[in-house]
Design a protein around this motif. Structure first.
Motif, mmCIF file in Angstrom:
data_model
loop_
_atom_site.group_PDB
_atom_site.id
_atom_site.type_symbol
_atom_site.label_atom_id
_atom_site.label_comp_id
_atom_site.label_asym_id
_atom_site.label_seq_id
_atom_site.Cartn_x
_atom_site.Cartn_y
_atom_site.Cartn_z
ATOM 1 N N ALA A 141 -11.120 -5.185 -2.250
ATOM 2 C CA ALA A 141 -10.737 -4.011 -1.454
ATOM 3 C C ALA A 141 -10.025 -4.433 -0.171
ATOM 4 O O ALA A 141 -9.019 -3.821 0.225
ATOM 5 C CB ALA A 141 -11.982 -3.183 -1.121
ATOM 6 N N ALA A 142 -10.523 -5.490 0.475
ATOM 7 C CA ALA A 142 -9.879 -5.980 1.697
ATOM 8 C C ALA A 142 -8.496 -6.543 1.393
ATOM 9 O O ALA A 142 -7.553 -6.387 2.182
ATOM 10 C CB ALA A 142 -10.754 -7.044 2.350
ATOM 11 N N THR A 143 -8.370 -7.203 0.241
ATOM 12 C CA THR A 143 -7.070 -7.741 -0.172
ATOM 13 C C THR A 143 -6.065 -6.612 -0.368
ATOM 14 O O THR A 143 -4.907 -6.701 0.074
ATOM 15 C CB THR A 143 -7.227 -8.546 -1.475
ATOM 16 O OG1 THR A 143 -8.086 -9.670 -1.237
ATOM 17 C CG2 THR A 143 -5.881 -9.038 -1.989
ATOM 18 N N GLU A 144 -6.496 -5.556 -1.023
ATOM 19 C CA GLU A 144 -5.599 -4.413 -1.229
ATOM 20 C C GLU A 144 -5.150 -3.825 0.102
ATOM 21 O O GLU A 144 -3.965 -3.483 0.281
ATOM 22 C CB GLU A 144 -6.288 -3.351 -2.082
ATOM 23 C CG GLU A 144 -5.393 -2.149 -2.362
ATOM 24 C CD GLU A 144 -6.071 -1.081 -3.194
ATOM 25 O OE1 GLU A 144 -5.692 0.111 -3.034
ATOM 26 O OE2 GLU A 144 -6.972 -1.406 -3.990
ATOM 27 N N ARG A 145 -6.073 -3.719 1.059
ATOM 28 C CA ARG A 145 -5.710 -3.164 2.368
ATOM 29 C C ARG A 145 -4.685 -4.039 3.076
ATOM 30 O O ARG A 145 -3.718 -3.522 3.673
ATOM 31 C CB ARG A 145 -6.961 -3.020 3.238
ATOM 32 C CG ARG A 145 -7.880 -1.878 2.814
ATOM 33 C CD ARG A 145 -8.902 -1.551 3.897
ATOM 34 N NE ARG A 145 -9.823 -2.650 4.127
ATOM 35 C CZ ARG A 145 -10.969 -2.831 3.473
ATOM 36 N NH1 ARG A 145 -11.335 -1.966 2.528
ATOM 37 N NH2 ARG A 145 -11.774 -3.841 3.774
ATOM 38 N N LEU A 146 -4.861 -5.366 2.996
ATOM 39 C CA LEU A 146 -3.897 -6.256 3.649
ATOM 40 C C LEU A 146 -2.522 -6.153 2.981
ATOM 41 O O LEU A 146 -1.489 -6.118 3.658
ATOM 42 C CB LEU A 146 -4.402 -7.699 3.612
ATOM 43 C CG LEU A 146 -3.590 -8.708 4.441
ATOM 44 C CD1 LEU A 146 -4.500 -9.794 5.005
ATOM 45 C CD2 LEU A 146 -2.485 -9.359 3.614
ATOM 46 N N LEU A 147 -2.518 -6.082 1.658
ATOM 47 C CA LEU A 147 -1.241 -5.952 0.942
ATOM 48 C C LEU A 147 -0.523 -4.657 1.314
ATOM 49 O O LEU A 147 0.705 -4.626 1.448
ATOM 50 C CB LEU A 147 -1.486 -6.012 -0.571
ATOM 51 C CG LEU A 147 -1.851 -7.384 -1.142
ATOM 52 C CD1 LEU A 147 -2.318 -7.256 -2.588
ATOM 53 C CD2 LEU A 147 -0.652 -8.336 -1.069
#
Length: 357
Positions: A141-147
């Protein structure tokens, strides 16, 4: 058309050498490009002019250049302090700077990954997927937010961040990430040997990821049964368990570089699937019996080849790795890939040039 290149991170002993010398070395070995793991290999100070000079030198040699930026999982970014430094303390700003400099030089397919593998550890905790301080769902989820935060600059520059099928992530999860953020800015770097570490059938994995594959890492794998499950060691293309005709079939006709990722620094990338561990099993909600059984079948088939002495055994693959072995791995892989591509009608094999190891 598919071309054959090499990943700079395991191209013999090239660390510390100027990028132009790495490109020349690739050309001298009959390869067609270099996949630099970081833009900082082209310019340690991230000077746009210096990166453009490397690109011009590569173009003069008929070489394709691809490059990478930092990890996109915020829980992995502390392990890349150099990128935070580029942003004067702001990791996201450092990433944007790398993307902008790469794009200004014409590099628009950029490698990235989600996490790390801790070779000094053993068991499932060597994989960031199994961290207990932060769950894998939270990391995704954090990866998606950064992307999503990077997406506007990627769209403006016409750049793709291509997330690797790294040791910790499945193709199911990668496809969901790409579709959530947008395939116009996020793609997949398909690593042929890493999908085995999530117990995925390599052919099913490439077919699943195929619509979004924009870059590759290619190497083969030997599989051995262990008390904990199955161990993977890296071998040259054509010498392991992978069915290369079926793996490459979805990629034929594309403008892609098959980047050979070799072996270096006394290791053949040994990792283990702890398939008997209930915690490991619970951590793979997308895994199907059909794909798990296929990986077991591949390991069984390789064991038969070792018994017949037509494949290297585990003890043999534990022998020391130096630069000669690293370069031989790449040369043998390239030769096998040329044979396959010629058979598939992807052009005549590249003529080997003379070289010195």
């Amino acid at each position: 058309m598919l071309r054959i290149g090499v990943d700079s991170s395991k191209f013999g002993v090239v660390r510390g050498r100027p990028a132009v010398s790495v490109v020349k070395r690739a050309a001298d070995r009959g390869l067609e490009g270099v996949y630099f793991r970081s833009v900082l290999e082209l310019s340690p100070t991230l000077e746009a002019a210096e990166v453009r000079d490397v690109m011009q030198a590569a173009d003069d040699l008929g070489q394709r250049i691809e490059a990478g930026v930092g990890k996109v999982n915020p829980f992995a970014t502390p392990e890349a302090p150099e990128i935070r430094a580029l942003g004067e303390g702001d990791y996201l700003r450092g990433m944007r700077r790398m993307v902008e400099v790469a794009a200004s030089a014409g590099i628009r397919e950029l490698w990235t990954a989600t996490a790390n593998y801790q070779f000094r550890l053993s068991g499932r905790y060597a994989y960031d997927r199994f961290r207990t301080d932060v769950g894998w769902d939270e990391q995704l989820a954090a990866t998606e937010r950064l992307l999503r935060k990077l997406a506007p600059v990627l769209r403006d520059l016409g750049v793709h961040l291509n997330i690797e099928t790294h040791e910790e992530i499945t193709t199911f999860e990668l496809v969901r990430l790409v579709e959530a953020v947008g395939p116009d800015v996020v793609g997949i770097t398909f690593d042929t040997a890493n999908v085995l570490m999530r117990c995925e059938d390599p052919v099913a994995a490439v077919e699943r990821a195929a619509p979004y594959i924009r870059a590759t890492h290619v190497r083969d794998a030997a599989l051995f049964f262990t008390r904990a499950g199955i161990a993977r060691l890296l071998v040259p293309v054509g010498e392991g368990v992978l069915d290369w005709d079926r793996l490459l079939a979805p990629l034929v006709g594309r403008d892609l570089m098959l980047s050979i990722e070799g072996i270096v620094e006394s290791t053949r990338g040994e990792m283990e699937l702890q398939i008997y561990d209930p915690g490991w099993q619970e951590g793979h909600p997308d895994l199907t019996l059909a794909e798990a059984f296929e990986v077991v079948r591949l390991a069984t088939t390789y064991a038969d080849r070792v018994s017949d002495r037509t494949a290297a055994g585990r003890e043999q693959l534990h022998s020391a790795v130096g630069e000669p072995e690293s370069l031989d791995f790449i040369d043998r892989s390239a030769q096998h890939l040329r044979q396959i591509l010629t058979r598939m009608g992807e052009g005549e094999p590249t003529l080997d040039r003379s070289w010195t190891a």
